[in-house]
Design a protein around this motif. Structure first.
Motif, short mmCIF file in Angstrom:
data_model
loop_
_atom_site.label_atom_id
_atom_site.label_comp_id
_atom_site.label_asym_id
_atom_site.label_seq_id
_atom_site.Cartn_x
_atom_site.Cartn_y
_atom_site.Cartn_z
N GLU A 37 39.62 4.74 42.53
CA GLU A 37 40.69 4.94 43.51
C GLU A 37 42.02 4.36 43.01
O GLU A 37 43.09 4.91 43.30
CB GLU A 37 40.30 4.33 44.86
CG GLU A 37 41.19 4.84 45.98
CD GLU A 37 40.75 4.39 47.35
OE1 GLU A 37 39.55 4.11 47.54
OE2 GLU A 37 41.62 4.32 48.24
N ASP A 64 32.19 13.02 45.89
CA ASP A 64 31.88 12.82 47.32
C ASP A 64 32.80 11.76 47.94
O ASP A 64 33.16 11.87 49.10
CB ASP A 64 30.43 12.36 47.50
CG ASP A 64 29.45 13.48 47.16
OD1 ASP A 64 29.90 14.64 47.07
OD2 ASP A 64 28.26 13.19 46.97
N TYR A 65 33.14 10.76 47.15
CA TYR A 65 33.98 9.69 47.68
C TYR A 65 35.32 10.22 48.19
O TYR A 65 35.84 9.77 49.21
CB TYR A 65 34.21 8.61 46.60
CG TYR A 65 35.04 7.46 47.08
CD1 TYR A 65 34.50 6.49 47.93
CD2 TYR A 65 36.39 7.35 46.74
CE1 TYR A 65 35.28 5.44 48.40
CE2 TYR A 65 37.17 6.31 47.20
CZ TYR A 65 36.61 5.35 48.04
OH TYR A 65 37.38 4.32 48.52
N PHE A 66 35.87 11.23 47.47
CA PHE A 66 37.18 11.77 47.86
C PHE A 66 37.06 13.03 48.73
O PHE A 66 38.06 13.55 49.21
CB PHE A 66 38.02 12.08 46.61
CG PHE A 66 38.41 10.84 45.85
CD1 PHE A 66 39.42 10.02 46.33
CD2 PHE A 66 37.76 10.49 44.67
CE1 PHE A 66 39.78 8.86 45.64
CE2 PHE A 66 38.12 9.34 43.98
CZ PHE A 66 39.13 8.53 44.47
N ASP A 67 35.86 13.53 48.89
CA ASP A 67 35.64 14.77 49.65
C ASP A 67 35.55 14.45 51.15
O ASP A 67 35.31 13.30 51.53
CB ASP A 67 34.33 15.41 49.15
CG ASP A 67 34.30 16.88 49.44
OD1 ASP A 67 35.24 17.40 50.07
OD2 ASP A 67 33.30 17.52 49.06
N THR A 68 35.69 15.49 51.98
CA THR A 68 35.65 15.26 53.43
C THR A 68 34.20 15.14 53.90
O THR A 68 33.38 16.00 53.63
CB THR A 68 36.32 16.45 54.16
OG1 THR A 68 37.56 16.70 53.51
CG2 THR A 68 36.55 16.16 55.62
N ASN A 69 33.91 14.06 54.60
CA ASN A 69 32.57 13.85 55.14
C ASN A 69 32.63 14.04 56.66
O ASN A 69 32.91 13.12 57.42
CB ASN A 69 32.09 12.44 54.77
CG ASN A 69 30.66 12.18 55.18
OD1 ASN A 69 30.17 12.76 56.15
ND2 ASN A 69 30.00 11.30 54.46
N ARG A 73 32.85 11.39 59.92
CA ARG A 73 34.02 11.39 60.81
C ARG A 73 33.59 11.53 62.28
O ARG A 73 34.06 10.78 63.14
CB ARG A 73 34.97 12.53 60.46
CG ARG A 73 35.75 12.28 59.18
CD ARG A 73 36.79 13.36 58.99
NE ARG A 73 37.49 13.21 57.73
CZ ARG A 73 38.68 13.74 57.48
NH1 ARG A 73 39.30 14.45 58.38
NH2 ARG A 73 39.26 13.57 56.32
N VAL A 88 38.61 5.99 56.37
CA VAL A 88 37.88 7.07 55.72
C VAL A 88 38.80 8.27 55.50
O VAL A 88 38.86 8.85 54.41
CB VAL A 88 36.63 7.47 56.57
CG1 VAL A 88 36.02 8.77 56.10
CG2 VAL A 88 35.61 6.34 56.55
N GLU A 89 39.55 8.62 56.53
CA GLU A 89 40.46 9.78 56.43
C GLU A 89 41.51 9.57 55.34
O GLU A 89 41.84 10.49 54.62
CB GLU A 89 41.13 10.04 57.78
CG GLU A 89 40.18 10.71 58.76
CD GLU A 89 40.78 10.86 60.16
OE1 GLU A 89 40.17 11.58 60.97
OE2 GLU A 89 41.83 10.25 60.45
N GLU A 92 39.97 10.34 52.08
CA GLU A 92 39.60 11.75 51.96
C GLU A 92 40.81 12.68 51.86
O GLU A 92 40.70 13.80 51.38
CB GLU A 92 38.72 12.15 53.16
CG GLU A 92 37.39 11.40 53.14
CD GLU A 92 36.46 11.77 54.27
OE1 GLU A 92 35.30 11.34 54.23
OE2 GLU A 92 36.87 12.47 55.22
N GLU A 93 41.95 12.19 52.32
CA GLU A 93 43.13 13.06 52.31
C GLU A 93 44.05 12.81 51.11
O GLU A 93 45.10 13.43 50.97
CB GLU A 93 43.90 12.92 53.64
CG GLU A 93 43.20 13.72 54.72
CD GLU A 93 43.50 13.26 56.14
OE1 GLU A 93 44.47 12.51 56.31
OE2 GLU A 93 42.74 13.64 57.05
#
Ligand code: G1P
Length: 293
Positions: A37, A64-69, A73, A88-89, A92-93
Protein backbone atom coordinates in the motif's frame (compact mmCIF):
# COMPACT_ATOMS: atom_id res chain seq x y z
CA UNK A 1 2.79 11.40 -20.04
CA UNK A 2 3.44 8.38 -17.85
CA UNK A 3 0.03 6.82 -17.25
CA UNK A 4 0.81 3.24 -16.30
CA UNK A 5 2.89 1.48 -13.67
CA UNK A 6 3.93 -2.15 -13.72
CA UNK A 7 4.38 -3.66 -10.27
CA UNK A 8 6.14 -7.04 -10.32
CA UNK A 9 5.05 -8.93 -7.20
CA UNK A 10 5.40 -12.49 -8.46
CA UNK A 11 8.57 -13.36 -6.48
CA UNK A 12 8.52 -16.17 -3.97
CA UNK A 13 9.85 -14.08 -1.08
CA UNK A 14 12.37 -16.74 -0.03
CA UNK A 15 14.33 -14.27 2.13
CA UNK A 16 11.23 -13.90 4.30
CA UNK A 17 10.40 -17.59 4.70
CA UNK A 18 8.59 -19.28 6.41
CA UNK A 19 5.76 -16.68 6.56
CA UNK A 20 5.92 -16.24 2.77
CA UNK A 21 4.73 -19.85 2.37
CA UNK A 22 1.25 -18.44 2.99
CA UNK A 23 1.43 -14.62 3.03
CA UNK A 24 2.97 -12.61 0.18
CA UNK A 25 5.83 -10.48 1.55
CA UNK A 26 4.14 -7.45 0.00
CA UNK A 27 1.19 -7.94 2.37
CA UNK A 28 3.26 -7.89 5.55
CA UNK A 29 2.22 -4.93 7.66
CA UNK A 30 4.40 -1.88 8.25
CA UNK A 31 2.62 -0.38 11.29
CA UNK A 32 -0.90 0.01 9.88
CA UNK A 33 -0.75 -0.83 6.17
CA UNK A 34 0.80 -3.59 4.10
CA UNK A 35 4.07 -2.78 2.33
CA UNK A 36 2.36 -2.78 -1.07
CA UNK A 37 0.00 0.00 0.00
CA UNK A 38 2.94 2.36 0.59
CA UNK A 39 4.11 1.55 -2.94
CA UNK A 40 0.62 2.05 -4.41
CA UNK A 41 0.30 5.38 -2.55
CA UNK A 42 3.58 6.55 -4.08
CA UNK A 43 2.37 5.62 -7.57
CA UNK A 44 -1.02 7.27 -7.17
CA UNK A 45 0.45 10.45 -5.74
CA UNK A 46 2.69 10.50 -8.82
CA UNK A 47 -0.55 10.82 -10.84
CA UNK A 48 -0.53 7.33 -12.33
CA UNK A 49 -3.93 5.65 -12.29
CA UNK A 50 -3.44 2.39 -14.19
CA UNK A 51 -1.62 -0.19 -12.10
CA UNK A 52 -0.55 -3.47 -13.68
CA UNK A 53 0.32 -6.11 -11.09
CA UNK A 54 2.42 -9.07 -12.20
CA UNK A 55 1.47 -11.84 -9.81
CA UNK A 56 2.00 -15.60 -9.54
CA UNK A 57 0.29 -18.46 -7.77
CA UNK A 58 -0.45 -17.66 -4.13
CA UNK A 59 -0.14 -13.90 -4.66
CA UNK A 60 -3.81 -13.20 -5.43
CA UNK A 61 -4.27 -11.68 -1.96
CA UNK A 62 -2.48 -8.56 -3.22
CA UNK A 63 -5.21 -8.01 -5.83
CA UNK A 64 -7.98 -8.89 -3.37
CA UNK A 65 -6.64 -6.32 -0.93
CA UNK A 66 -7.35 -3.50 -3.41
CA UNK A 67 -10.47 -5.06 -4.96
CA UNK A 68 -14.04 -4.34 -3.81
CA UNK A 69 -15.28 -6.76 -1.17
CA UNK A 70 -19.06 -6.30 -1.34
CA UNK A 71 -19.91 -8.84 1.35
CA UNK A 72 -17.52 -7.21 3.84
CA UNK A 73 -19.02 -3.80 3.04
CA UNK A 74 -22.60 -5.08 3.64
CA UNK A 75 -21.51 -6.83 6.84
CA UNK A 76 -19.94 -3.63 8.23
CA UNK A 77 -23.03 -1.63 7.22
CA UNK A 78 -25.38 -4.11 8.91
CA UNK A 79 -23.30 -4.07 12.08
CA UNK A 80 -23.23 -0.28 12.01
CA UNK A 81 -19.45 0.13 11.83
CA UNK A 82 -19.11 3.31 9.74
CA UNK A 83 -15.47 3.94 10.68
CA UNK A 84 -14.32 0.49 9.68
CA UNK A 85 -16.39 0.70 6.51
CA UNK A 86 -14.69 3.98 5.64
CA UNK A 87 -11.25 2.42 6.13
CA UNK A 88 -12.10 -0.49 3.85
CA UNK A 89 -13.63 1.74 1.18
CA UNK A 90 -10.62 4.05 1.22
CA UNK A 91 -8.28 1.19 0.32
CA UNK A 92 -10.67 -0.30 -2.23
CA UNK A 93 -11.14 2.99 -4.03
CA UNK A 94 -7.45 3.85 -4.34
CA UNK A 95 -6.75 2.22 -7.69
CA UNK A 96 -8.84 3.51 -10.59
CA UNK A 97 -7.76 0.84 -13.07
CA UNK A 98 -6.28 -2.38 -11.76
CA UNK A 99 -4.88 -4.93 -14.20
CA UNK A 100 -3.70 -8.37 -13.11
CA UNK A 101 -1.22 -10.36 -15.20
CA UNK A 102 0.09 -13.78 -14.26
CA UNK A 103 3.70 -14.83 -14.57
CA UNK A 104 3.14 -18.57 -14.81
CA UNK A 105 6.76 -19.55 -14.28
CA UNK A 106 9.33 -17.80 -12.05
CA UNK A 107 11.81 -16.73 -14.73
CA UNK A 108 13.16 -13.52 -13.25
CA UNK A 109 12.40 -9.80 -13.14
CA UNK A 110 13.03 -9.30 -16.88
CA UNK A 111 10.48 -11.97 -17.71
CA UNK A 112 7.97 -10.51 -15.23
CA UNK A 113 8.20 -7.07 -16.86
CA UNK A 114 7.81 -8.62 -20.34
CA UNK A 115 4.50 -10.13 -19.17
CA UNK A 116 3.12 -6.57 -19.04
CA UNK A 117 3.73 -5.83 -22.73
CA UNK A 118 0.11 -6.07 -23.90
CA UNK A 119 -1.28 -4.15 -20.95
CA UNK A 120 1.28 -1.35 -21.40
CA UNK A 121 0.24 -0.82 -25.06
CA UNK A 122 3.37 0.75 -26.51
CA UNK A 123 3.73 3.85 -24.36
CA UNK A 124 6.38 4.89 -21.81
CA UNK A 125 5.63 3.34 -18.44
CA UNK A 126 6.95 2.99 -14.90
CA UNK A 127 8.16 -0.16 -13.16
CA UNK A 128 7.95 -0.09 -9.38
CA UNK A 129 9.20 -3.01 -7.30
CA UNK A 130 6.72 -4.07 -4.63
CA UNK A 131 9.20 -4.44 -1.78
CA UNK A 132 11.24 -1.24 -2.16
CA UNK A 133 9.81 1.70 -0.21
CA UNK A 134 11.00 5.26 -0.58
CA UNK A 135 10.02 7.84 2.00
CA UNK A 136 10.38 11.25 0.37
CA UNK A 137 8.81 14.68 0.48
CA UNK A 138 8.09 14.50 -3.25
CA UNK A 139 7.30 10.87 -4.15
CA UNK A 140 10.35 9.26 -5.75
CA UNK A 141 8.39 8.29 -8.86
CA UNK A 142 7.06 11.82 -9.22
CA UNK A 143 10.63 13.16 -9.06
CA UNK A 144 11.55 10.74 -11.84
CA UNK A 145 8.55 11.66 -14.00
CA UNK A 146 9.51 15.34 -13.70
CA UNK A 147 13.07 14.56 -14.85
CA UNK A 148 11.74 12.31 -17.62
CA UNK A 149 9.47 15.11 -18.88
CA UNK A 150 12.28 17.68 -18.76
CA UNK A 151 14.53 15.38 -20.78
CA UNK A 152 11.70 14.91 -23.31
CA UNK A 153 12.36 18.50 -24.48
CA UNK A 154 15.79 17.49 -25.76
CA UNK A 155 15.59 13.76 -26.49
CA UNK A 156 13.20 10.90 -27.21
CA UNK A 157 12.79 7.23 -26.38
CA UNK A 158 14.83 7.70 -23.22
CA UNK A 159 14.51 5.79 -19.96
CA UNK A 160 15.31 6.65 -16.33
CA UNK A 161 16.37 4.47 -13.43
CA UNK A 162 16.56 5.56 -9.79
CA UNK A 163 19.90 4.90 -8.09
CA UNK A 164 21.46 5.47 -4.69
CA UNK A 165 24.93 5.19 -3.23
CA UNK A 166 25.45 1.97 -1.28
CA UNK A 167 28.38 0.66 0.72
CA UNK A 168 30.87 -1.73 -0.83
CA UNK A 169 29.75 -4.62 1.35
CA UNK A 170 26.15 -4.35 0.08
CA UNK A 171 26.87 -3.76 -3.60
CA UNK A 172 26.51 -7.47 -4.50
CA UNK A 173 22.75 -7.25 -3.86
CA UNK A 174 22.06 -4.76 -6.66
CA UNK A 175 22.26 -3.83 -10.28
CA UNK A 176 25.15 -1.32 -10.44
CA UNK A 177 25.63 1.44 -13.03
CA UNK A 178 28.49 3.35 -14.56
CA UNK A 179 28.36 6.40 -16.80
CA UNK A 180 28.93 10.07 -17.31
CA UNK A 181 27.53 12.77 -15.05
CA UNK A 182 25.29 15.14 -17.02
CA UNK A 183 23.68 17.03 -14.14
CA UNK A 184 23.72 17.32 -10.35
CA UNK A 185 21.60 14.22 -9.87
CA UNK A 186 21.76 12.75 -13.34
CA UNK A 187 24.13 10.29 -14.98
CA UNK A 188 23.96 9.02 -18.54
CA UNK A 189 24.46 5.28 -18.16
CA UNK A 190 27.05 3.43 -20.21
CA UNK A 191 27.15 0.19 -18.32
CA UNK A 192 24.98 -1.84 -15.93
CA UNK A 193 26.12 -4.95 -14.10
CA UNK A 194 23.73 -7.17 -12.16
CA UNK A 195 24.89 -8.12 -8.65
CA UNK A 196 28.65 -7.67 -9.12
CA UNK A 197 31.25 -8.59 -6.49
CA UNK A 198 32.76 -5.52 -4.73
CA UNK A 199 35.85 -5.87 -6.95
CA UNK A 200 33.84 -6.02 -10.19
CA UNK A 201 31.39 -3.21 -9.30
CA UNK A 202 31.89 -0.28 -11.71
CA UNK A 203 30.72 2.25 -9.07
CA UNK A 204 28.86 2.49 -5.77
CA UNK A 205 25.61 3.53 -7.49
CA UNK A 206 22.96 0.84 -7.05
CA UNK A 207 19.68 0.54 -8.92
CA UNK A 208 16.65 0.70 -6.66
CA UNK A 209 13.22 -0.54 -7.63
CA UNK A 210 12.02 2.48 -9.65
CA UNK A 211 12.28 2.70 -13.44
CA UNK A 212 10.67 4.63 -16.30
CA UNK A 213 11.02 2.80 -19.58
CA UNK A 214 10.50 3.54 -23.20
CA UNK A 215 8.39 0.63 -24.53
CA UNK A 216 11.33 -0.43 -26.74
CA UNK A 217 12.57 -2.26 -23.62
CA UNK A 218 10.14 -5.07 -24.54
CA UNK A 219 12.05 -5.77 -27.78
CA UNK A 220 15.27 -6.17 -25.81
CA UNK A 221 13.61 -8.28 -23.11
CA UNK A 222 12.77 -10.73 -25.91
CA UNK A 223 16.41 -10.86 -27.04
CA UNK A 224 18.32 -11.43 -23.81
CA UNK A 225 19.50 -14.90 -22.79
CA UNK A 226 18.34 -16.69 -19.67
CA UNK A 227 21.09 -16.72 -17.02
CA UNK A 228 20.81 -19.28 -14.23
CA UNK A 229 17.12 -19.77 -14.96
CA UNK A 230 16.28 -16.05 -15.02
CA UNK A 231 15.90 -13.22 -17.50
CA UNK A 232 17.55 -10.15 -15.95
CA UNK A 233 16.04 -6.71 -16.49
CA UNK A 234 19.56 -5.23 -16.32
CA UNK A 235 20.63 -7.30 -19.36
CA UNK A 236 17.82 -5.74 -21.41
CA UNK A 237 18.81 -2.27 -20.17
CA UNK A 238 22.42 -2.86 -21.29
CA UNK A 239 21.21 -4.06 -24.69
CA UNK A 240 19.04 -0.98 -25.01
CA UNK A 241 22.09 1.23 -24.31
CA UNK A 242 24.25 -0.76 -26.76
CA UNK A 243 21.62 -0.06 -29.41
CA UNK A 244 21.87 3.70 -28.95
CA UNK A 245 18.94 4.35 -26.58
CA UNK A 246 19.57 6.86 -23.81
CA UNK A 247 19.19 5.56 -20.27
CA UNK A 248 19.73 7.90 -17.32
CA UNK A 249 20.38 7.17 -13.66
CA UNK A 250 18.70 9.58 -11.29
CA UNK A 251 19.93 10.11 -7.71
CA UNK A 252 16.57 10.61 -6.03
CA UNK A 253 15.86 12.57 -2.86
CA UNK A 254 14.52 10.48 -0.01
CA UNK A 255 15.23 7.40 2.08
CA UNK A 256 14.85 3.96 0.59
CA UNK A 257 14.00 0.78 2.47
CA UNK A 258 14.28 -2.80 1.28
CA UNK A 259 11.43 -4.62 2.99
CA UNK A 260 12.28 -7.91 1.28
CA UNK A 261 14.69 -9.12 3.96
CA UNK A 262 14.31 -9.40 7.73
CA UNK A 263 16.73 -6.63 8.71
CA UNK A 264 15.40 -4.20 6.08
CA UNK A 265 11.81 -4.96 7.08
CA UNK A 266 12.57 -4.28 10.74
CA UNK A 267 14.29 -0.98 9.90
CA UNK A 268 11.27 0.07 7.84
CA UNK A 269 8.90 -0.63 10.73
CA UNK A 270 11.13 1.38 13.08
CA UNK A 271 11.37 4.27 10.62
CA UNK A 272 7.59 4.59 10.27
CA UNK A 273 7.08 4.09 14.02
CA UNK A 274 9.44 6.97 14.77
CA UNK A 275 7.55 9.19 12.30
CA UNK A 276 4.37 8.67 14.32
CA UNK A 277 4.57 10.75 17.55
CA UNK A 278 2.48 8.33 19.67
CA UNK A 279 4.46 5.28 18.53
CA UNK A 280 7.75 7.14 18.92
CA UNK A 281 6.79 7.71 22.55
CA UNK A 282 6.00 3.99 22.98
CA UNK A 283 9.37 3.07 21.49
CA UNK A 284 11.34 5.49 23.68
CA UNK A 285 9.60 4.32 26.89
CA UNK A 286 10.16 0.70 25.90
CA UNK A 287 13.88 1.26 25.30
CA UNK A 288 14.21 3.12 28.62
CA UNK A 289 12.18 0.62 30.67
CA UNK A 290 14.10 -2.31 29.31
CA UNK A 291 17.42 -0.42 29.67
CA UNK A 292 18.29 -1.31 26.07
CA UNK A 293 20.73 1.58 25.70
C1 G1P B 1 16.32 -6.41 -8.47
C2 G1P B 1 17.15 -5.99 -9.69
C3 G1P B 1 18.39 -5.22 -9.25
C4 G1P B 1 18.01 -4.04 -8.36
C5 G1P B 1 17.15 -4.53 -7.17
C6 G1P B 1 16.61 -3.36 -6.37
O1 G1P B 1 17.04 -7.39 -7.75
O2 G1P B 1 17.50 -7.14 -10.44
O3 G1P B 1 19.09 -4.75 -10.40
O4 G1P B 1 19.17 -3.40 -7.90
O5 G1P B 1 16.03 -5.30 -7.64
O6 G1P B 1 15.89 -3.79 -5.26
P1 G1P B 1 16.32 -8.32 -6.63
O7 G1P B 1 16.28 -7.50 -5.36
O8 G1P B 1 14.96 -8.65 -7.15
O9 G1P B 1 17.20 -9.52 -6.49
Amino acid sequence: MIRKAVIPVAGLGTRMLPITKVVPKELLNIIDRPTIEYVVDEIISSEINTLIFIISQGKGGIIDYFDTNLSLRSFLKERNKPELLKKVEEVEEKIKQLIEVRQKVPEGLGHAVLMAERAVENEPFAVVLGDDLVDAETPCLKQMIDVYNLLSNQTQNHSIIAVEEVSKKDIHRYGVIDGERVGDNLIKIKKVVEKPSPEEAPSNLAIIGRYIFDPVIFEFLKKIPKVQGEYQLTDAIQLMINNGYEVYAYLFEGTRFDTGNKEGFFKTVLHYAIKNPALKEVLISFVNERKIC
